[in-house]
Motif scaffolding. Structure first.
Motif, PDB file in Angstrom:
ATOM      1  N   UNK A  79      28.236  17.259  48.441  1.00  0.00           N
ATOM      2  CA  UNK A  79      27.757  16.398  49.513  1.00  0.00           C
ATOM      3  C   UNK A  79      28.138  14.948  49.227  1.00  0.00           C
ATOM      4  N   UNK A  80      28.565  14.232  50.265  1.00  0.00           N
ATOM      5  CA  UNK A  80      28.976  12.840  50.114  1.00  0.00           C
ATOM      6  C   UNK A  80      28.992  12.189  51.492  1.00  0.00           C
ATOM      7  N   UNK A  81      29.139  10.889  51.518  1.00  0.00           N
ATOM      8  CA  UNK A  81      29.243  10.162  52.776  1.00  0.00           C
ATOM      9  C   UNK A  81      30.716   9.967  53.095  1.00  0.00           C
ATOM     10  N   UNK A  82      31.072  10.278  54.328  1.00  0.00           N
ATOM     11  CA  UNK A  82      32.476  10.244  54.735  1.00  0.00           C
ATOM     12  C   UNK A  82      32.576   9.881  56.210  1.00  0.00           C
ATOM     13  N   UNK A  83      33.623   9.119  56.543  1.00  0.00           N
ATOM     14  CA  UNK A  83      33.908   8.835  57.946  1.00  0.00           C
ATOM     15  C   UNK A  83      34.591  10.052  58.558  1.00  0.00           C
ATOM     16  N   UNK A  84      34.014  10.582  59.612  1.00  0.00           N
ATOM     17  CA  UNK A  84      34.549  11.768  60.270  1.00  0.00           C
ATOM     18  C   UNK A  84      35.206  11.335  61.579  1.00  0.00           C
ATOM     19  N   UNK A  85      36.546  11.427  61.674  1.00  0.00           N
ATOM     20  CA  UNK A  85      37.241  10.931  62.873  1.00  0.00           C
ATOM     21  C   UNK A  85      36.747  11.576  64.162  1.00  0.00           C
ATOM     22  N   UNK A  86      36.460  12.893  64.118  1.00  0.00           N
ATOM     23  CA  UNK A  86      36.039  13.579  65.338  1.00  0.00           C
ATOM     24  C   UNK A  86      34.718  13.037  65.880  1.00  0.00           C
ATOM     25  N   UNK A  87      33.854  12.525  64.999  1.00  0.00           N
ATOM     26  CA  UNK A  87      32.562  12.000  65.437  1.00  0.00           C
ATOM     27  C   UNK A  87      32.571  10.482  65.559  1.00  0.00           C
ATOM     28  N   UNK A  88      33.586   9.840  64.997  1.00  0.00           N
ATOM     29  CA  UNK A  88      33.684   8.396  65.077  1.00  0.00           C
ATOM     30  C   UNK A  88      32.644   7.641  64.282  1.00  0.00           C
ATOM     31  N   UNK A 117      34.623  15.369  46.198  1.00  0.00           N
ATOM     32  CA  UNK A 117      35.090  14.001  45.947  1.00  0.00           C
ATOM     33  C   UNK A 117      34.259  13.307  44.887  1.00  0.00           C
ATOM     34  N   UNK A 118      34.817  12.205  44.358  1.00  0.00           N
ATOM     35  CA  UNK A 118      34.071  11.336  43.447  1.00  0.00           C
ATOM     36  C   UNK A 118      33.537  12.048  42.233  1.00  0.00           C
ATOM     37  N   UNK A 119      32.248  11.811  41.960  1.00  0.00           N
ATOM     38  CA  UNK A 119      31.632  12.355  40.750  1.00  0.00           C
ATOM     39  C   UNK A 119      31.611  13.877  40.743  1.00  0.00           C
ATOM     40  N   UNK A 120      31.580  14.509  41.901  1.00  0.00           N
ATOM     41  CA  UNK A 120      31.569  15.966  41.945  1.00  0.00           C
ATOM     42  C   UNK A 120      32.812  16.553  41.284  1.00  0.00           C
ATOM     43  N   UNK A 121      33.899  15.810  41.302  1.00  0.00           N
ATOM     44  CA  UNK A 121      35.123  16.300  40.682  1.00  0.00           C
ATOM     45  C   UNK A 121      35.373  15.681  39.316  1.00  0.00           C
ATOM     46  N   UNK A 123      33.006  13.842  37.173  1.00  0.00           N
ATOM     47  CA  UNK A 123      31.922  13.713  36.199  1.00  0.00           C
ATOM     48  C   UNK A 123      31.564  15.079  35.610  1.00  0.00           C
ATOM     49  N   UNK A 124      31.788  15.291  34.301  1.00  0.00           N
ATOM     50  CA  UNK A 124      31.507  16.602  33.689  1.00  0.00           C
ATOM     51  C   UNK A 124      30.050  17.030  33.819  1.00  0.00           C
ATOM     52  N   UNK A 125      29.114  16.081  33.719  1.00  0.00           N
ATOM     53  CA  UNK A 125      27.700  16.435  33.809  1.00  0.00           C
ATOM     54  C   UNK A 125      27.334  16.903  35.215  1.00  0.00           C
ATOM     55  N   UNK A 126      27.864  16.217  36.207  1.00  0.00           N
ATOM     56  CA  UNK A 126      27.599  16.617  37.592  1.00  0.00           C
ATOM     57  C   UNK A 126      28.219  17.979  37.869  1.00  0.00           C
ATOM     58  N   UNK A 127      29.450  18.195  37.395  1.00  0.00           N
ATOM     59  CA  UNK A 127      30.099  19.490  37.592  1.00  0.00           C
ATOM     60  C   UNK A 127      29.319  20.605  36.909  1.00  0.00           C
ATOM     61  N   UNK A 128      28.840  20.342  35.698  1.00  0.00           N
ATOM     62  CA  UNK A 128      28.106  21.365  34.957  1.00  0.00           C
ATOM     63  C   UNK A 128      26.806  21.730  35.669  1.00  0.00           C
ATOM     64  N   UNK A 129      26.113  20.728  36.223  1.00  0.00           N
ATOM     65  CA  UNK A 129      24.850  20.988  36.909  1.00  0.00           C
ATOM     66  C   UNK A 129      25.068  21.847  38.149  1.00  0.00           C
ATOM     67  N   UNK A 130      26.202  21.662  38.796  1.00  0.00           N
ATOM     68  CA  UNK A 130      26.496  22.424  40.008  1.00  0.00           C
ATOM     69  C   UNK A 130      27.339  23.664  39.728  1.00  0.00           C
ATOM     70  N   UNK A 138      39.792  17.200  39.159  1.00  0.00           N
ATOM     71  CA  UNK A 138      41.006  16.490  39.539  1.00  0.00           C
ATOM     72  C   UNK A 138      41.777  17.109  40.677  1.00  0.00           C
ATOM     73  N   UNK A 139      41.392  18.309  41.155  1.00  0.00           N
ATOM     74  CA  UNK A 139      42.116  18.937  42.253  1.00  0.00           C
ATOM     75  C   UNK A 139      41.232  19.157  43.466  1.00  0.00           C
ATOM     76  N   UNK A 140      39.948  19.415  43.255  1.00  0.00           N
ATOM     77  CA  UNK A 140      39.063  19.734  44.362  1.00  0.00           C
ATOM     78  C   UNK A 140      38.816  18.545  45.285  1.00  0.00           C
ATOM     79  N   UNK A 141      39.132  17.319  44.814  1.00  0.00           N
ATOM     80  CA  UNK A 141      38.897  16.156  45.656  1.00  0.00           C
ATOM     81  C   UNK A 141      40.098  15.826  46.529  1.00  0.00           C
TER      82      UNK A 141
END
Length: 225
Positions: A79-88, A117-121, A123-130, A138-141
């Motif tokens: 989960x993250x904050x992102x600009x979605x073109x379809x919704x403007x 994106x970001x820490x989800x890809x 940060x090792x601690x964030x990845x481990x928790x999820x 380095x690829x999932x983002x």
């Protein structure tokens, strides 16, 4: 789990899925553990799905598209904050990229990926928790990398893949609309390198330059025919 997905109307939360197929007080917790923590391998299941679609329908195209899943909190994986073109506008969401085999009468999802994106890809601690695997770092983002991985994965799962034989869907064009979620240039370059025919949506400010070498070669060929 599958029965719950087919039978549950409306939002398909784990609690609602469990309640639709079982009266057990522990069903929701058991189903949550199955979905969230079980080490079952999903790749053979998706490969069988792609194989079934090819054999039953004869796909005409491989489609790539996105699914934006709005979220209220920050705990859902990716989960993250992102600009979605379809919704403007900018939304708090998960973003999935899916591969669909399109036939004359139906379009069937056969594989998908979750953008991290970001820490989800990183940060090792964030990845481990999820429970995000190490090889995803380095690829999932990268939406372009995810899209190309989907193309390769679907191709590997088709009947005859790896045998040198032509498959029913081996020559189908890739049709993609990932504007705002993947680098168009990198995605197109990857499809060219794979010798795939493709049609892709591009942002309005993308500069397109004609391939002069190809144009000259075509002119020479037409002049001698």
């Amino acid at each position: 789990y599958t029965r719950g997905l087919l039978m549950t109307p409306g939002r398909k939360t784990v609690r609602r899925l469990a309640a639709s197929v079982s009266d057990s007080a522990t069903a929701a917790q058991a189903l949550h553990q199955f979905v969230n923590a079980s080490p079952w391998d999903w790749e053979p299941v998706r490969a069988r799905l792609a194989d079934w679609v090819v054999r039953r329908s004869g796909p005409r195209a491989l489609l790539l598209g996105t699914a934006v899943l709005p979220k209220r909190g920050d705990r859902s994986c990716g989960v993250h904050r992102r600009f979605v073109p379809q919704e403007g506008r900018t939304v708090n969401c998960q973003v999935g990229i899916g591969a669909f085999l399109a036939a004359d009468r139906a379009t069937v999802p056969v594989d998908w990926r979750l953008l991290l994106p970001g820490a989800w890809s990183a940060d090792p601690q964030v990845r481990d928790r999820a429970r995000v695997p190490e090889n995803a770092a380095g690829t999932q983002d990268s939406g372009a990398a995810q899209a190309l991985d989907l193309v390769d994965g679907v191709e590997r799962s088709l009947p005859g893949s790896g045998t040198g034989a032509d498959t029913e869907a081996d020559g189908v064009p890739v049709v993609a609309d990932l504007v705002g979620f993947a680098d168009t240039t990198a995605r197109a370059a990857g499809l060219v390198a794979r010798r795939r025919r493709f049609v892709v949506a591009v942002p309005g400010d993308l500069v397109v330059v004609p391939d002069r070498a190809a144009a000259k070669a075509g002119a020479r060929g037409s002049g001698g025919s």
